[in-house]
Design an enzyme around this catalytic site. Structure first.
Site, PDB file in Angstrom:
ATOM      1  N   ASP A  41      38.918  40.623  41.411  1.00  0.00           N
ATOM      2  CA  ASP A  41      38.689  40.116  40.060  1.00  0.00           C
ATOM      3  C   ASP A  41      38.229  38.664  40.073  1.00  0.00           C
ATOM      4  OD1 ASP A  41      39.803  42.507  38.546  1.00  0.00           O
ATOM      5  OD2 ASP A  41      41.533  41.958  39.766  1.00  0.00           O
TER       6      ASP A  41
ATOM      7  N   GLU B 213      35.577  45.133  45.578  1.00  0.00           N
ATOM      8  CA  GLU B 213      34.257  44.984  44.968  1.00  0.00           C
ATOM      9  C   GLU B 213      33.467  43.816  45.529  1.00  0.00           C
ATOM     10  OE1 GLU B 213      32.390  44.078  40.555  1.00  0.00           O
ATOM     11  OE2 GLU B 213      33.951  45.601  40.717  1.00  0.00           O
TER      12      GLU B 213
END
Length: 378
Positions: free
Chosen positions: A18, A269
């Site tokens: 994040d 990610e």
């Protein structure tokens, strides 16, 4: 975007993905598009592992970006925002939503979604959701195909990667203490994984030397269960493999690690996207979710990524990726997934280079966000 003020809200749910994405985005918006950026983040300690200059203070300015601690009762400033990004549906504090509704003109509110290769993303990208009082929240989907927001990557990233040659690679490896000669070099950044012992045995039995670079992280737990305690900077011999325990790298230094390897195991990610930009074969360890929902996203990416790869090479990487994510290298009847990937590495590398060029052609996420905002803030 020089006259526009962007505010990004980020909650660190788990690990580094994040804040890794949000910091890259904030930095690129400021440096590449001259935007004024404020980044609210709730976990400064995790942030500091990616950007060591981060301090545990309420407000600081680093590399031109204002970083503010998102506490239980954040103290908003009076400066109106032109664009507000709610990263990964983090749910803005009520005070921030009230401040947006009170603004004239109303700001652009964007929900930056998680990266996905699922086909439905194209249909949902850019759609508004009315929030009352004339305020809309737009859904912005990063992705790997036309009709999405693309992925994060600095405008000069392909040129910098192309300039990284054998001499730079050798110098970087030597600086990390990687001195053992090797036919193949792998970086391993992953979550805990039950497949690691089987993979270690394949590395140990390799007919040629192999170097394994392991940044400090959760996968160390799985490794130490097999080889015993690890010490930073102390190489460990395991058959034909030399394992190098490395410190966690600041985000700005991670690319050099990827570029200096032949194949990269990545997770989450942020490291996943950087490995794609590296133009080298990769094995993605997707973040596990309840009810195996994550495997749907894994399937979508693998099918899209390998669609135009040579059939045998695609089958090898698919088998290793699924085996790694299922915690079992024999998943699907594949018993020599690693050897198959090594055998098809030249074809996989050529395919990875084509994929990186494909990402570049989509336009990077920051540029596409800036373009989207400009079109709606005229």
């Amino acid at each position: 975007m020089a006259d526009k003020r962007w505010v990004i809200w980020c909650r660190v749910v788990d690990n580094f993905g994040d804040i890794g994405v949000c910091w890259r985005l904030a930095s690129q918006l400021h440096h590449n598009y001259n935007a004024q950026v404020t980044l609210w983040v709730d976990d400064l300690a995790t942030f500091a592992q990616l950007l060591p200059a981060v301090a545990n203070v309420a407000e600081q300015v680093l590399e031109g970006v204002t970083i503010r601690h998102w506490s239980a009762t954040p103290a908003l400033d009076d400066a109106p925002a032109d664009v507000v990004i709610e990263a990964f549906a983090c749910e803005l504090p009520p005070l921030a939503i009230a401040a947006m509704r009170a603004q004239q003109p109303l700001p652009l509110w964007l929900n930056l979604e998680y990266l996905s290769a699922e086909p439905w993303v194209v249909d949902c990208h850019g759609l508004p959701s009315p929030q009352g009082g004339g305020l809309n929240k737009y859904f912005f989907f990063p992705g790997f195909s036309a009709g999405t927001g693309g992925v994060l990557g600095e405008a000069d990233l392909p040129a910098r990667r192309a300039a990284w040659g054998p001499s730079q690679r050798d110098a970087w490896l030597h600086a990390q203490g990687v001195t053992a000669p090797a036919h193949f070099t792998v970086s391993l950044f992953a979550y805990e994984n039950a497949a690691l012992p089987a993979l270690l045995e394949q590395w140990a039995a390799s007919p040629t030397p192999i170097n394994i670079l392991m940044p400090q992280g959760r996968i160390w737990t799985s490794l130490q269960a097999v080889v015993g305690p690890l010490q930073l900077g102390q190489p460990l011999q395991h058959g034909a493999a030399t394992i190098y325990p490395l410190p966690m790298r600041p985000q700005a230094e991670y690319d050099a690690l990827l570029w200096s390897c032949d194949l990269n195991f990545v997770r989450g990610e942020d490291s996943f996207v950087r490995a794609q930009w590296a133009g080298l074969p990769l094995v993605w360890h997707i973040y596990p979710q309840e009810d195996a929902v994550h495997l749907i996203k894994l399937d979508a990416f693998i099918e899209l990524y390998l669609k135009d790869a040579p059939a045998d090479a695609a089958a090898a990487l698919r088998a290793l990726t699924y085996g790694w994510n299922h915690g079992d290298l024999t998943h699907g009847g594949v018993t020599h997934a690693w050897q198959s990937v090594v055998a098809h590495w030249p074809a996989l590398r050529m395919h990875a280079q084509r994929w990186a060029a494909h990402l570049d052609a989509l336009g990077n996420l920051a540029a596409n966000l800036a373009r989207f905002a400009n079109a709606r803030l005229k």
